[in-house]
Design an enzyme around this catalytic site. Structure first.
Site, PDB file in Angstrom:
ATOM      1  N   GLU A 104       7.194 -45.342  -1.707  1.00 22.84           N
ATOM      2  CA  GLU A 104       5.828 -44.911  -1.382  1.00 22.84           C
ATOM      3  C   GLU A 104       5.782 -43.466  -0.877  1.00 22.84           C
ATOM      4  OE1 GLU A 104       3.628 -46.582  -2.532  1.00 22.84           O
ATOM      5  OE2 GLU A 104       4.672 -48.480  -2.815  1.00 22.84           O
ATOM      6  N   GLY A 105       6.630 -42.626  -1.447  1.00 23.49           N
ATOM      7  CA  GLY A 105       6.758 -41.235  -1.016  1.00 23.49           C
ATOM      8  C   GLY A 105       7.808 -41.169   0.071  1.00 23.49           C
TER       9      GLY A 105
END
Length: 597
Positions: free
Chosen positions: A439-440
């Site tokens: 998610e980053g």
């Protein structure tokens, strides 16, 4: 394997006493979320997580998911547990009533999400991705798309995914190769391959709704040319049920370090029928609705793994006998003292406790902001949006980094036994390790915070929160028991403004200064923010003790942990400040060729 027990007392402390969820619910018109209703939901959620999900955590890790010629089967018991989850209405809890949801506050859904993730992180991935997909469709889909997809997803009959990453690009989505070719009927032919797709294929739902980033033939280069498409595994038929199989197939599943019961898939789209969601070439804006939802959920995973680890460690530390206390035997009737008497074990346990309870406060505060985003009051709505923009990367990165530290400490408390599979502590480390990556990555979150959110807004987003801290410190500066900690927090809050200004000035001459400072900047912010929430909790605890109410041991524990946080953890900000002030010179001095081996 540690037996999970939902920390309802601490949850209620935040919900009832620190953040007054009930007052916020009334102000936002959530009249169904009465105190009795909330309490009943917490009790039932705890039972489901403790009795159904937690027993599957170890077996799910041992068995993992199975892949056979495109078919993915989840571990034994998962399909039945998901059916029970859906039948219990948990998917619908905070969902839109227009599509079968109960319409309860988002914050309540997040609290239940904490229990689910603590009991069984892998299981939590399936509904977590679905809620994210529902949020994107709800925010950007047409009325017809909402009607088609949200109702069965709310029921838990259909699930959802987020398909961004490709083998050659993760963070740099502007270079994706997946293509969308327009068809005469208004649909699109989607072709390409996505990797690392959580819950991309499984046996727990009738249909899987993929949200896919792809590029149109005439798309501009880079991120400005990305569009978002709904690509279901089975195309909805005229009655809205799962109909003909679409051109979507799972090519393989990954063999991972952790979260083994969560299917992480390679998904191939071979001329699959897709439907544009939102405007052409505006897909990244639509996907950010889902990504921000996922980033908050990922931050929660740090807390969830940390809570499960702490519960195992504290029980073990009270039972494991090793040596005598340095100040003399504490249990002379036993051959040795339990290890909880030793200062270093105390250091580890208190670090775990301080991070977990501080992160829970941050998470619940953020959850309250999610409710306020839907407030009828425009000023409250905008204020909440600004605070969420600032806090989301901090929640994701700080909570997962500290959660990983906590699970490592939990394993360390067990000594050699912690490294052995049968005790379950090493699984929590493995399961938590992905959270700082997906998610980053946390490095990307730090760049987003400092470069885009803080400097990009000329400090306005940061000031929305630091002003809140400043006002709190002003109100508590004369507090008879806490004034020293108030002064400590106020000083760090002032320093943050100075640090930010210096980075901004340096970045005007050398943009590398932002990248060099970003991770330490985010961690500094995280420690400061937890200090703020620990002071808020301490103020409430002292007030309750002064009132002479019940449960004094709980409030004394809060005060002792707050003292530990301010004296042993918050000083870490000094090291982060020193690293920020060192600048980029030492980082960039070596050429690539000089990284020799």
């Amino acid at each position: 394997m540690p037996a999970y027990k939902a920390p309802l007392r601490d949850m209620r402390f935040l919900i009832d006493e620190v953040f007054d969820f009930h007052g916020s619910y009334a102000a936002n018109g959530a009249h169904d979320a009465t105190p009795d209703m909330v309490n009943a939901i917490l009790e039932e959620g705890a039972k489901f997580c403790e009795q159904v999900l937690a027993p599957l955590n170890r077996s799910g890790d041992e068995e993992g998911c199975h892949f056979d010629n495109g078919v993915v089967t989840t571990p034994k018991g998962f399909k039945e547990a998901f059916a029970q989850y859906a039948e219990g209405g948990w998917m619908a809890l905070a969902s839109d009533p227009a599509y079968g949801g109960q319409g309860l506050p988002h914050s309540l859904g997040l609290v239940i999400g904490e229990m689910i993730g603590s009991a069984n992180t892998s299981f939590g991935m399936y509904p977590g991705l679905t809620h994210g997909a529902m949020a994107a469709i709800g925010a950007h889909g047409t009325d017809a798309q909402k009607q088609t997809y949200l109702s069965p997803m709310t029921e838990g009959r259909w699930t959802g995914t987020m398909c961004l990453t490709e083998s050659h690009c993760g963070t740099d989505l502007g270079i994706i190769k997946t293509r969308a070719t327009p068809r005469e009927d208004g649909s699109y032919a989607i072709s390409g391959t996505k990797i690392f797709i959580s819950a991309g294929e499984h046996d727990m739902s009738e249909n899987i709704v993929h949200l896919v980033l792809a590029k149109l033939p005439d798309a501009p280069a880079g991120t400005k040319g990305i569009s978002l498409f709904i690509v279901p595994k089975f195309l909805p038929d005229a009655s809205g049920e799962a109909g003909a199989r679409n051109g979507v197939a799972c090519g393989s599943i990954e063999h991972k370090m952790g979260i083994k019961a969560s299917a992480t898939c390679v998904i191939n789209f071979d001329g699959a029928t897709g439907f544009l969601i939102g405007e052409p070439n505006k897909g990244l804006n639509c996907m950010f609705t889902m990504m921000n939802h996922a980033r908050l959920g990922t931050g929660m995973q740090g807390l969830c793994s940390g809570e499960a680890s702490f519960q195992g460690a504290i029980q073990y530390a009270k039972e494991r006998l090793q040596m005598r206390a340095l100040t003399g035997a504490k249990f002379p009737d036993k051959p040795a003292d339990p290890i909880i008497v030793h200062p270093d074990v105390r250091r580890m346990l208190l670090t775990m406790k301080a991070f977990n309870e501080g992160n829970r406060a941050l998470a619940y505060y953020t959850a309250q902001l999610l409710d306020q985003v839907h407030s009828p009051d425009e000023s409250k709505r905008k204020e909440a949006e600004g605070l969420l923009a600032f806090l989301t990367p901090i929640c994701k990165a700080f909570m997962t980094d500290s959660g990983l530290e906590v699970t490592n400490l939990g394993m360390q408390v067990f000594g050699g036994h912690g490294y052995i599979r049968e005790w379950g502590m090493e699984q929590l480390v493995r399961d938590c390790r992905i959270a700082p990556i997906y998610e980053g990555t946390n490095g990307i979150q730090a760049l987003d915070l400092l470069g885009r959110k803080v400097l990009g807004s000329q400090g306005k987003l940061m000031l929305g929160f630091t002003k809140q801290v400043h006002k709190f410190c002003e109100a508590q500066v004369q507090h008879p028991q806490l004034h020293a900690y108030v002064a400590q927090l106020a000083g760090l809050n002032r320093d943050l403004g100075d640090i930010t200004q210096r980075i901004g000035m340096a970045a005007m001459k050398n943009p590398d200064e932002v990248g060099a400072a970003s991770v330490d900047y985010l961690m500094y912010c995280g420690y400061l923010i937890l200090g703020y929430f620990w002071l808020r909790m301490a103020v409430v605890a002292l007030s309750k003790l002064d009132e002479g109410g019940s449960d004094p041991a709980f409030y004394q524990s809060k005060l002792a942990t707050a003292e530990f946080y301010f004296t042993r953890l918050l000083p870490r900000t000094s090291a982060h400040k020193a690293a920020i002030e060192a600048g980029s010179a030492s980082l960039m001095k070596l050429s690539a060729d000089e990284f020799a081996f």
